[in-house]
Design a protein around this motif. Structure first.
Motif, PDB file in Angstrom:
ATOM      1  N   GLY A   1     -19.222 -34.024  -1.608  1.00 33.93           N
ATOM      2  CA  GLY A   1     -17.998 -34.563  -1.038  1.00 33.93           C
ATOM      3  C   GLY A   1     -18.024 -36.081  -0.925  1.00 33.93           C
ATOM      4  N   ARG A   2     -19.215 -36.622  -0.691  1.00 37.43           N
ATOM      5  CA  ARG A   2     -19.327 -38.071  -0.510  1.00 37.43           C
ATOM      6  C   ARG A   2     -19.194 -38.832  -1.830  1.00 37.43           C
ATOM      7  N   TYR A   3     -19.801 -38.296  -2.886  1.00 35.95           N
ATOM      8  CA  TYR A   3     -19.863 -39.043  -4.137  1.00 35.95           C
ATOM      9  C   TYR A   3     -18.837 -38.594  -5.177  1.00 35.95           C
ATOM     10  N   ALA A   4     -18.193 -37.438  -4.962  1.00 36.96           N
ATOM     11  CA  ALA A   4     -17.235 -36.953  -5.965  1.00 36.96           C
ATOM     12  C   ALA A   4     -16.012 -37.843  -6.069  1.00 36.96           C
ATOM     13  N   ASP A   5     -15.637 -38.530  -4.999  1.00 38.39           N
ATOM     14  CA  ASP A   5     -14.496 -39.441  -5.056  1.00 38.39           C
ATOM     15  C   ASP A   5     -14.863 -40.739  -5.764  1.00 38.39           C
ATOM     16  N   ARG A   6     -16.154 -41.077  -5.777  1.00 37.71           N
ATOM     17  CA  ARG A   6     -16.576 -42.351  -6.364  1.00 37.71           C
ATOM     18  C   ARG A   6     -16.941 -42.194  -7.835  1.00 37.71           C
ATOM     19  N   ALA A   7     -17.743 -41.198  -8.141  1.00 40.86           N
ATOM     20  CA  ALA A   7     -18.241 -41.032  -9.512  1.00 40.86           C
ATOM     21  C   ALA A   7     -18.400 -39.544  -9.814  1.00 40.86           C
ATOM     22  N   PRO A   8     -17.285 -38.833 -10.019  1.00 43.50           N
ATOM     23  CA  PRO A   8     -17.367 -37.376 -10.173  1.00 43.50           C
ATOM     24  C   PRO A   8     -18.167 -36.913 -11.382  1.00 43.50           C
TER      25      PRO A   8
ATOM     26  N   ALA B   1     -23.516 -29.009  -4.844  1.00 44.51           N
ATOM     27  CA  ALA B   1     -23.064 -30.382  -5.060  1.00 44.51           C
ATOM     28  C   ALA B   1     -22.013 -30.447  -6.158  1.00 44.51           C
ATOM     29  N   THR B   2     -21.934 -29.387  -6.988  1.00 45.87           N
ATOM     30  CA  THR B   2     -20.936 -29.376  -8.063  1.00 45.87           C
ATOM     31  C   THR B   2     -19.564 -28.903  -7.586  1.00 45.87           C
ATOM     32  N   VAL B   3     -19.491 -28.276  -6.401  1.00 42.84           N
ATOM     33  CA  VAL B   3     -18.231 -27.655  -5.974  1.00 42.84           C
ATOM     34  C   VAL B   3     -17.128 -28.681  -5.711  1.00 42.84           C
ATOM     35  N   PRO B   4     -17.335 -29.705  -4.847  1.00 43.17           N
ATOM     36  CA  PRO B   4     -16.236 -30.669  -4.623  1.00 43.17           C
ATOM     37  C   PRO B   4     -15.776 -31.375  -5.887  1.00 43.17           C
ATOM     38  N   PRO B   5     -16.689 -31.879  -6.755  1.00 46.66           N
ATOM     39  CA  PRO B   5     -16.186 -32.561  -7.953  1.00 46.66           C
ATOM     40  C   PRO B   5     -15.446 -31.635  -8.919  1.00 46.66           C
TER      41      PRO B   5
ATOM     42  N   MET C   1     -27.134 -25.496   0.426  1.00 47.13           N
ATOM     43  CA  MET C   1     -25.705 -25.502   0.108  1.00 47.13           C
ATOM     44  C   MET C   1     -24.962 -26.506   0.975  1.00 47.13           C
ATOM     45  N   PHE C   2     -25.288 -26.518   2.274  1.00 48.91           N
ATOM     46  CA  PHE C   2     -24.635 -27.425   3.218  1.00 48.91           C
ATOM     47  C   PHE C   2     -24.889 -28.883   2.824  1.00 48.91           C
ATOM     48  N   LEU C   3     -26.150 -29.213   2.530  1.00 46.63           N
ATOM     49  CA  LEU C   3     -26.490 -30.584   2.163  1.00 46.63           C
ATOM     50  C   LEU C   3     -25.855 -30.971   0.833  1.00 46.63           C
ATOM     51  N   GLY C   4     -25.883 -30.047  -0.126  1.00 43.46           N
ATOM     52  CA  GLY C   4     -25.280 -30.327  -1.423  1.00 43.46           C
ATOM     53  C   GLY C   4     -23.780 -30.556  -1.314  1.00 43.46           C
ATOM     54  N   ASN C   5     -23.127 -29.780  -0.460  1.00 44.23           N
ATOM     55  CA  ASN C   5     -21.695 -29.944  -0.256  1.00 44.23           C
ATOM     56  C   ASN C   5     -21.370 -31.299   0.352  1.00 44.23           C
TER      57      ASN C   5
END
Length: 398
Positions: A256-263, A304-308, A248-252
């Motif tokens: 967070g890193r890629y959701a701003d670039r290519a959600p 990894a789906t949470v931030p986007p 979960m930590f790694l996915g988050n």
């Protein structure tokens, strides 16, 4: 990233710990109150339903309160609920304490997401949201095993007292570090409700329910699956849950890193990968190493789906994001409850402890189809005007 995000992450850490630590404390609580373990399981169900109800309810009730003050009130409610659980003389009071604490959950993350996004430049919104949610993911890596250890050595009441202390720390941090962010002028409840007329907001929430539901279809039944099918000891389940928390930590972080670039591409990869891993988990569950790897990947791809998704709700509910953001947090817990129920149905039907993985794969695949549909609708719809109702964050004075 502003220090205010650290205060929000501490609050998220406490909330995440109290939500998940209960699973390791159920046998002791059941024994102390003289109830069965399934009855004690109502403490999990009651919390999830409290989040679903509390998210929109408290957001509406607090719609005229400044966001910083509302966050402090929510942490106070969280502290009160955990203290009530720690001191509860009977099971009914314990359940009431769980519900009281859960009412703060969805609104805290909903308002917290709006505040976090407002503290940074527009192109860093998802990263700020992910920073706050890091507290939730770390709760599964650190808070849950430590809370379980405290409960096993000093009694489960000590665990809830410690979580209440975490809530006090989060409250003080918010009071000291989060700037005053008044409610945007001109925004009323009716304006917040108009966000739900946007099909993209509803699609994002449906993706939240189905996508995270896919995760919890498997994880809810991880204990019997790992002990009965993979051959792990009961003591190893705690460490498998820690592994899930690491995922979960790694996915988050990646989200967070890629959701701003290519959600949207991130959602395609995460949801598609989650569906595939859950389907393969049905076979992998028969092999210890592969089962552990699957647990890690389910946590990583799911979170990894949470931030986007949270950012998408904020963007699509432009101008009135607070209620939609809070309701989307409730959608995570609605997905948890739905998936746990469906997973229980297939186990009861005699399909085995790995059958919930197929349920999870179907839910994740459904979320992927919704993501593709959402993108197709967006391509044929004019882009909304950028939000202008959010005030600039006030400077932080130290």
């Amino acid at each position: 990233m502003p220090l205010a995000l650290l205060a929000l992450a501490v609050g998220a850490f406490g909330i995440g710990t109290t939500e998940f630590v209960i699973m390791g404390l159920l046998p002791g609580i059941a024994a102390d109150y003289g109830v069965t373990v399934p009855t004690a399981g109502l403490l999990v169900t009651g919390y999830a339903l409290g989040v679903v109800v509390g998210a929109p309810l408290l957001t509406v009730l607090g719609s005229r309160v400044g966001r910083k003050r509302m966050l402090m009130l929510l942490m106070g409610l969280f502290v009160a609920g955990n203290l009530l659980s720690a001191l509860a003389p009977d099971f009914g009071t314990m359940l009431a304490g769980r519900v009281v604490a859960s009412l703060a959950h969805g609104t805290f993350f909903g308002i917290g997401s709006v505040v976090a996004a407002g503290l940074v430049a527009p192109e860093r919104k998802a990263g700020a949201i992910a920073t706050m949610f890091t507290g939730l993911t770390l709760a599964n890596v650190v808070g849950v095993p430590l809370g379980t250890l405290v409960g096993q050595t000093a009694g489960w009441r000590a665990t809830f007292a410690a979580v209440a202390a975490l809530g006090v720390l989060g409250l003080l941090g918010i009071a000291r570090l989060v700037p005053e962010l008044p409610r945007p002028e001109g925004t009323r409840l009716r304006g917040e409700l108009t966000a739900f007329r946007n099909p993209q907001v509803l699609l994002a929430m449906a993706m939240t329910v189905l996508g995270f539901g896919g995760v919890f279809a498997a994880i809810t039944y991880i204990a019997p699956m790992m002990t009965e099918t993979a051959g792990y000891s009961e003591g190893a389940v705690t460490w498998l849950l820690v592994l899930f928390g690491v995922g979960m930590f790694l996915g988050n972080l990646l989200g967070g890193r890629y959701a701003d670039r290519a959600p949207m591409p991130l959602l395609y990869v995460a949801l598609g990968g989650l569906a595939v891993v859950l389907a393969l988990f049905t076979v992998a569950a028969h092999h210890r190493v592969l089962a552990a790897l699957a647990v890690l990947l389910v946590g990583a791809l799911g979170f990894a789906t949470v931030p986007p998704l949270q950012k998408r709700v904020l963007d699509q509910a432009h101008g009135a994001p607070t209620l939609a953001s809070a309701v989307n947090i409730g959608a995570f817990n609605l997905g948890n409850a739905l998936a746990a129920w469906l997973g229980g149905l297939v186990i009861t039907a005699g399909l085995g402890y790995t059958a919930p993985n197929w349920v999870g794969a179907a839910l994740a695949a459904s979320a992927l189809l919704l993501a593709l549909w959402s993108a197709a609708l967006e391509r044929h719809t004019p882009a909304p005007a950028p939000a202008t109702t959010e005030p600039a964050p006030a400077p932080v004075h130290h």
